[in-house]
Design a protein around this motif. Structure first.
Motif, PDB file in Angstrom:
ATOM      1  N   GLY A  83       0.394  -1.010  -0.117  1.00 35.27           N
ATOM      2  CA  GLY A  83      -0.168   0.210   0.105  1.00 35.27           C
ATOM      3  C   GLY A  83       0.932   1.256  -0.386  1.00 35.27           C
ATOM      4  O   GLY A  83       0.683   2.035  -0.225  1.00 35.27           O
ATOM      5  N   ASP A  84       1.952   1.205   0.587  1.00 31.16           N
ATOM      6  CA  ASP A  84       2.525   3.027   1.476  1.00 31.16           C
ATOM      7  C   ASP A  84       3.401   2.378  -0.550  1.00 31.16           C
ATOM      8  O   ASP A  84       3.907   3.818  -0.776  1.00 31.16           O
ATOM      9  N   ILE A 137      -6.195   1.761  -1.385  1.00 29.18           N
ATOM     10  CA  ILE A 137      -4.550   2.193  -1.105  1.00 29.18           C
ATOM     11  C   ILE A 137      -4.136   1.859   0.764  1.00 29.18           C
ATOM     12  O   ILE A 137      -4.083   1.323   0.769  1.00 29.18           O
ATOM     13  N   ILE A 138      -5.288   2.432   1.959  1.00 28.05           N
ATOM     14  CA  ILE A 138      -5.308   2.739   2.612  1.00 28.05           C
ATOM     15  C   ILE A 138      -5.524   2.100   3.981  1.00 28.05           C
ATOM     16  O   ILE A 138      -4.724   1.217   4.660  1.00 28.05           O
ATOM     17  N   GLU A 139      -6.448   1.531   3.043  1.00 28.90           N
ATOM     18  CA  GLU A 139      -7.730   0.058   3.865  1.00 28.90           C
ATOM     19  C   GLU A 139      -6.117  -1.016   3.756  1.00 28.90           C
ATOM     20  O   GLU A 139      -6.026  -1.328   4.833  1.00 28.90           O
ATOM     21  N   GLN A 140      -5.350  -0.784   2.330  1.00 31.63           N
ATOM     22  CA  GLN A 140      -4.532  -1.977   2.094  1.00 31.63           C
ATOM     23  C   GLN A 140      -3.389  -2.048   3.250  1.00 31.63           C
ATOM     24  O   GLN A 140      -2.629  -2.774   3.739  1.00 31.63           O
ATOM     25  N   ALA A 141      -2.854  -0.560   3.360  1.00 33.06           N
ATOM     26  CA  ALA A 141      -1.925  -0.087   3.924  1.00 33.06           C
ATOM     27  C   ALA A 141      -1.926  -0.579   5.922  1.00 33.06           C
ATOM     28  O   ALA A 141      -1.180  -0.687   6.001  1.00 33.06           O
ATOM     29  N   VAL A 147      -0.131   1.501   8.165  1.00 38.53           N
ATOM     30  CA  VAL A 147      -0.301   3.160   8.636  1.00 38.53           C
ATOM     31  C   VAL A 147      -1.031   2.692   9.704  1.00 38.53           C
ATOM     32  O   VAL A 147      -1.587   1.792   9.725  1.00 38.53           O
ATOM     33  N   ARG A 148      -1.491   3.909  10.402  1.00 42.04           N
ATOM     34  CA  ARG A 148      -2.076   3.933  11.848  1.00 42.04           C
ATOM     35  C   ARG A 148      -2.967   3.049  11.351  1.00 42.04           C
ATOM     36  O   ARG A 148      -4.096   3.329  10.828  1.00 42.04           O
TER      37      ARG A 148
END
Length: 190
Positions: A83-84, A137-141, A147-148
């Motif tokens: 994700g990052d 993407i953020i849900e994956q990270a 990701v926090r």
């Protein structure tokens, strides 16, 4: 009485958008007249005003082209990336698009029309394609623990957008005199 042809209307609207995009990029938003746009496609002023009430509304309608580009950049990313990395490469791809196909002046004018409230269109609204891509993407990270996880995903997206908007505004203020896609190496602070 002539019946409306939705497909023809869509094509005419797209022709106006494409002509405007080309002229805005080539000449700048402020130096492009509505007459030049309609001359580019061989349409009448009436046809232009049938679809758009003003040049500012037309400018904000370009978000359709932006959404298409966001999807293109995202769909070209390697799906196996973390994700990052997807977030970094998405941002770099979009920034390259802004540098090469939009330019600082048109981007500045998009922001100005929003600040002035001329059209009521929000470039970063919740329904935009960019937000749905970032959500994925953020849900994956978050799932990858990079990701926090203690913040709601929508709040993280808002933070990313604030940072990116700051980068874009800085680029506009400096009249595009640095490489936007290389300024911060695509890193987003989360």
């Amino acid at each position: 009485m002539r019946k409306k042809d939705p497909e023809n209307e869509k094509l005419q609207r797209e022709a106006i958008l494409t002509a405007a995009w080309k002229l805005f990029y080539k000449q700048g938003y402020e130096r492009t007249s509505i007459q030049e746009i309609i001359d580019e496609i061989g349409a009448s002023k009436g046809r232009f005003y049938y679809y758009y009430s003003s040049k500012a509304e037309l400018l904000n309608s370009l978000y359709i082209l932006f959404d298409e580009k966001y999807l293109e950049v995202y769909n070209n990313l390697n799906k196996d990336l973390c994700g990052d990395d997807k977030m970094i490469l998405l941002q770099k791809g979009i920034f390259r698009f802004l540098e090469e196909e939009v330019g600082w002046e048109m981007l500045k004018n998009l922001y100005l029309t929003q600040l002035e409230g001329k059209t009521g269109i929000d470039f970063w609204a919740s329904f935009r394609v960019y937000r749905s891509i970032m959500r994925e993407i953020i849900e994956q990270a978050v799932a990858e623990n990079t990701v926090r996880a203690d913040l709601p995903v929508e709040e993280i997206i808002d933070c990313v957008i604030v940072v990116q908007r700051g980068q874009l505004i800085d680029w506009c203020l400096k009249k595009g005199n640095y490489v936007l896609s290389g300024k911060y190496n695509g890193r987003v602070l989360i």
